[in-house]
Scaffold this motif. Structure first.
Motif, mmCIF file in Angstrom:
data_model
loop_
_atom_site.group_PDB
_atom_site.id
_atom_site.type_symbol
_atom_site.label_atom_id
_atom_site.label_comp_id
_atom_site.label_asym_id
_atom_site.label_seq_id
_atom_site.Cartn_x
_atom_site.Cartn_y
_atom_site.Cartn_z
ATOM 1 N N LEU A 39 6.191 6.959 -3.759
ATOM 2 C CA LEU A 39 5.838 6.088 -2.640
ATOM 3 C C LEU A 39 4.735 6.753 -1.831
ATOM 4 O O LEU A 39 4.897 7.884 -1.384
ATOM 5 C CB LEU A 39 7.067 5.838 -1.762
ATOM 6 N N GLU A 40 3.617 6.072 -1.676
ATOM 7 C CA GLU A 40 2.511 6.603 -0.879
ATOM 8 C C GLU A 40 2.768 6.377 0.608
ATOM 9 O O GLU A 40 2.785 7.316 1.384
ATOM 10 C CB GLU A 40 1.183 5.925 -1.281
ATOM 11 N N THR A 41 2.921 5.117 0.987
ATOM 12 C CA THR A 41 3.168 4.774 2.384
ATOM 13 C C THR A 41 3.905 3.445 2.468
ATOM 14 O O THR A 41 3.826 2.634 1.551
ATOM 15 C CB THR A 41 1.854 4.712 3.187
ATOM 16 N N ASN A 42 4.616 3.267 3.570
ATOM 17 C CA ASN A 42 5.293 2.001 3.823
ATOM 18 C C ASN A 42 4.922 1.562 5.236
ATOM 19 O O ASN A 42 5.400 2.129 6.213
ATOM 20 C CB ASN A 42 6.814 2.154 3.684
ATOM 21 N N PRO A 43 4.039 0.549 5.368
ATOM 22 C CA PRO A 43 3.590 0.125 6.687
ATOM 23 C C PRO A 43 4.681 -0.494 7.558
ATOM 24 O O PRO A 43 4.510 -0.620 8.760
ATOM 25 C CB PRO A 43 2.491 -0.897 6.405
#
Length: 129
Positions: free
Chosen positions: A80-84
């Motif tokens: 997972l890179e990012t979760n806005p």
């Protein structure tokens, strides 16, 4: 503890609304599902009216749509890179709609709701090459 999804005690103006009825079973809610990146695991839940919902607890593959070639392929998720949706979700590696995942093809944005439909679909993001 059960979550209450019924009407509020308060009016929009802030005044107290007089209760005409008590709480009902149909106003009951459930805790949200935290989908992680691991081997695939589902949970089947009976919902109101006897319907069934398949909730995704963990997943390791994603269906990726490539807008350039108009093709869909099944790809393994690296991480997972990012979760806005939340910085906390990024730290805890929770996958929700809109999360950016890293795969073999590149970065993918999740377009499905894994906790609601038990499928993980995504769109390949444009890379600046």
């Amino acid at each position: 503890m059960v979550q209450y999804r019924g009407p509020s005690k308060r009016k929009i103006s802030g005044g107290l609304r007089h209760k005409s009825m008590g709480k009902r079973l149909r106003f009951r809610g459930r805790d949200p599902v935290a989908t992680h990146i691991r081997s695939k695991k589902k949970k089947v839940v009976r919902t109101f009216g006897g319907n069934i919902k398949h909730k995704l607890l963990s997943i390791e593959y994603i269906n990726v749509f490539d807008p350039k070639t108009q093709k869909t392929s099944k790809v393994k998720v690296s991480g997972l890179e990012t979760n806005p949706a939340s910085r906390d979700f990024t730290r805890r590696k929770i996958v929700t709609k809109g999360a950016i995942l890293s795969t073999e093809l590149g970065e993918v944005r999740v377009t499905s709701r894994p906790g609601q439909v038990s499928v993980l679909n995504g769109v390949l993001l444009e890379t600046s090459e």
